[in-house]
Design a protein around this motif. Structure first.
Motif, PDB file in Angstrom:
ATOM      1  N   ALA A 143      36.283 -20.016 -52.674  1.00  0.00           N
ATOM      2  CA  ALA A 143      37.499 -19.835 -51.889  1.00  0.00           C
ATOM      3  C   ALA A 143      37.757 -18.354 -51.570  1.00  0.00           C
ATOM      4  N   PRO A 144      37.842 -17.504 -52.596  1.00  0.00           N
ATOM      5  CA  PRO A 144      38.075 -16.092 -52.265  1.00  0.00           C
ATOM      6  C   PRO A 144      36.896 -15.496 -51.500  1.00  0.00           C
ATOM      7  N   PRO A 195      42.840 -14.848 -56.200  1.00  0.00           N
ATOM      8  CA  PRO A 195      42.397 -15.477 -57.441  1.00  0.00           C
ATOM      9  C   PRO A 195      41.015 -16.077 -57.272  1.00  0.00           C
ATOM     10  N   CYS A 196      40.164 -15.927 -58.298  1.00  0.00           N
ATOM     11  CA  CYS A 196      38.764 -16.341 -58.158  1.00  0.00           C
ATOM     12  C   CYS A 196      38.336 -17.242 -59.303  1.00  0.00           C
ATOM     13  N   GLY A 197      37.770 -18.394 -58.963  1.00  0.00           N
ATOM     14  CA  GLY A 197      37.148 -19.263 -59.949  1.00  0.00           C
ATOM     15  C   GLY A 197      35.646 -19.142 -59.779  1.00  0.00           C
ATOM     16  N   GLY A 208      47.943 -22.030 -55.249  1.00  0.00           N
ATOM     17  CA  GLY A 208      48.240 -23.424 -55.593  1.00  0.00           C
ATOM     18  C   GLY A 208      49.615 -23.589 -56.207  1.00  0.00           C
ATOM     19  N   GLY A 254      34.325 -18.674 -56.947  1.00  0.00           N
ATOM     20  CA  GLY A 254      34.166 -17.617 -55.951  1.00  0.00           C
ATOM     21  C   GLY A 254      34.076 -18.123 -54.520  1.00  0.00           C
ATOM     22  N   SER A 273      47.354 -20.271 -62.036  1.00  0.00           N
ATOM     23  CA  SER A 273      46.158 -19.705 -61.381  1.00  0.00           C
ATOM     24  C   SER A 273      46.535 -18.849 -60.176  1.00  0.00           C
ATOM     25  N   SER A 286      46.900 -26.836 -52.571  1.00  0.00           N
ATOM     26  CA  SER A 286      46.229 -25.612 -53.017  1.00  0.00           C
ATOM     27  C   SER A 286      45.273 -25.129 -51.934  1.00  0.00           C
TER      28      SER A 286
HETATM   29  C1  LIG Z   1      39.993 -23.286 -56.938  1.00  0.00           C
HETATM   30  C2  LIG Z   1      41.121 -22.386 -57.047  1.00  0.00           C
HETATM   31  C3  LIG Z   1      40.977 -21.002 -56.920  1.00  0.00           C
HETATM   32  C4  LIG Z   1      39.666 -20.302 -56.741  1.00  0.00           C
HETATM   33  O1  LIG Z   1      38.720 -20.899 -55.918  1.00  0.00           O
HETATM   34  P1  LIG Z   1      37.182 -20.815 -56.265  1.00  0.00           P
HETATM   35  O2  LIG Z   1      36.472 -21.329 -55.085  1.00  0.00           O
HETATM   36  O3  LIG Z   1      36.945 -21.660 -57.489  1.00  0.00           O
HETATM   37  O4  LIG Z   1      36.890 -19.390 -56.567  1.00  0.00           O
HETATM   38  C5  LIG Z   1      42.114 -20.234 -57.019  1.00  0.00           C
HETATM   39  N1  LIG Z   1      43.314 -20.775 -57.249  1.00  0.00           N
HETATM   40  C6  LIG Z   1      43.509 -22.099 -57.359  1.00  0.00           C
HETATM   41  C7  LIG Z   1      44.876 -22.628 -57.588  1.00  0.00           C
HETATM   42  C8  LIG Z   1      42.412 -22.948 -57.276  1.00  0.00           C
HETATM   43  O5  LIG Z   1      42.594 -24.263 -57.416  1.00  0.00           O
END
Ligand SMILES: *Cc1c(COP(=O)(O)O)cnc(C)c1O
Length: 448
Positions: free
Chosen positions: A278-279, A272-274, A422, A276, A381, A112
């Motif tokens: 990574a994005p 995609p954002c969790g 991922g 934040g 995701s 991922s």
């Molecule tokens: C962690 C993750 C994200 C987003 O990353 P963040 O840093 O949490 O915003 C997006 N897609 C996948 C598959 C992830 O594992």
């Protein structure tokens, strides 16, 4: 897709209803410049280059630890793929530009996007410890896989709180370097992720409650132990910089595809954002390279729009999605985060183009679509951003954005990049379930 230009209150109401929502950022400044500091720590071009250099310095070590990196000579990178069939399936007309996928779903080691930030932070910590003990030099890290280094690192512990993918990334790289490793997970994290880690000798601690609870528990335990480094997804600059280095590689790939990026050839990127990080890191790096000519949009599940919620908070706080009455329950486990990273929200506030939310059903539909059209195998995701181009070119808020930033006349030259984040390690059986679900949904609604 016809939402009218909306006030903050309208957007919040739409989010609390769980309606897919598209928001463009009124605070984006004219030059697309992001912030340059967070809590007294400087971030800028140099920090992005430093992260890229660190990955470079560790190529030999990484190849020795992970035979799957032999072909790339230790480079952890994914392909940029032109996806014509997917573009057609998504109904994005060529008059609006061309569609590409940045295939981080196939990144080695972690499977991922977390391979970027997670590995960078663990390398940085290992390097710092080994430097302090004179085992390596600032320009050569090769000795970090020596017996002496492993013995040294085995006295230290690396810990992290995670919904799954960050834990996988940190657990795999940290244990490979010789660290003791603890991953704190929420109890609903996927079984196969826990097993994969335990098989490598990582200690997996399960916590009742959500992702934020797992992070808090991990952070607390680590504070009490001077030999423990806690990877803090909600505030780590090292993670953020690790992600940002992706922008440099993408710049080269864009050039290899013969793509130009400038005012008349805009670049639109959907991530995609969790939390934040990574994005945010990637968008940050891209903003440093392409300035106002890159426009990054983040995608979040309707149940977990934490980044959008913090963009709407005018006092710069990062409120929880629970405050909006949302439950943070989504099949997109990589994105099930109730509160955004303060660092990412703060530095991206002036540069982000926008955020949109997506219903879980759409994730499965897109997962199925990209498998059928491009044979790409992604996790739910990673499908979160697929509605981005249509939101931008078809909604009234999107068209308003194109007009405001002078993009409308140049959309036939636009390059759209969907970042798939991922999927590589999702077990076959589980993937089949996702795929079947998407297939059924698509059969019942062939028109998207
Ligand atoms: C962690 C993750 C994200 C987003 O990353 P963040 O840093 O949490 O915003 C997006 N897609 C996948 C598959 C992830 O594992």
């Amino acid at each position: 897709m016809t939402n009218k230009h909306s006030s903050t209150e309208d957007v919040k109401a739409s989010l609390s209803n769980g309606t897919p929502t598209f928001w463009t950022n009124p605070n984006r400044n004219g030059d697309g410049k992001p912030g340059n500091a967070w809590e007294g720590q400087r971030i800028g071009r140099q920090e992005i280059l430093d992260a890229a250099d660190r990955f470079h310095r560790f190529r030999k070590v990484l190849t020795a630890l992970f035979p799957e990196l032999q072909a790339s000579e230790g480079v952890i990178e994914s392909e940029l793929v032109r996806t014509q069939q997917l573009q057609q399936a998504l109904g994005l007309d060529l008059a609006h530009g061309r569609l590409y996928v940045k295939a981080d779903h196939s990144l080695p080691i972690a499977g991922s996007i977390k391979a970027r930030g997670g590995i960078h932070e663990v390398l940085q910590f290992a390097e710092q410890v080994a430097l302090q003990h004179g085992l390596i030099t600032p320009t050569n890290a090769d000795n970090i896989s020596s017996l002496a280094s492993r013995e040294l690192l085995s006295k230290y512990r690396v810990a992290v709180g995670s919904t799954g993918n960050l834990g996988l990334s940190i657990g795999i790289i940290a244990s490979a370097l010789g660290f003791q490793t603890t991953v704190h997970m929420s109890s609903d994290a996927k079984e196969w992720k826990k097993k994969r880690l335990r098989d490598r000798g990582v200690s997996v601690v399960e916590h009742e409650g959500d992702y934020a609870a797992a992070v808090a528990a991990g952070r607390k335990e680590a504070e009490a132990d001077p030999f423990c480094h806690f990877v803090d997804d909600e505030s780590s600059l090292s993670l953020f910089c690790g992600y940002s280095a992706a922008a440099l590689a993408l710049k080269n790939q864009i050039a290899e595809h013969g793509i130009t990026v400038n005012a008349e050839n805009p670049l639109l990127v959907y991530l995609p954002c969790g939390v934040g990080g990574a994005p945010g890191g990637i968008a940050y790096g891209l903003a440093h390279i392409f300035g106002k000519d890159v426009h990054c949009f983040f995608a979040e599940p309707i149940a977990s729009p934490c980044f959008l919620v913090s963009m709407l908070a005018e006092d710069g706080s990062t409120p929880s999605v629970y405050d909006l009455g949302l439950d943070n329950k989504t099949e997109a486990d990589g994105l099930a985060v109730p509160r955004a990273s303060e660092c990412a929200s703060q530095v991206m506030r002036s540069a982000l183009a926008g955020v949109f939310t997506v219903a879980d059903e759409s994730l499965f539909q897109h997962l199925h679509r990209v498998a059928e059209t491009e044979s790409l195998r992604i996790e739910p995701s990673a499908a979160a951003a697929f509605d981005g181009p249509r939101w931008l070119v078809e909604s009234s808020a999107g068209r308003e954005y194109l007009d405001k930033h002078g993009l409308a006349p140049y959309m036939p030259n636009a390059t759209h990049i969907l970042w798939t984040t991922g999927g590589l390690f999702v077990p076959e059986e589980e993937y089949e379930t996702f795929h079947r679900r998407g297939k059924e949904l698509n059969a019942n609604a062939p028109q998207r």
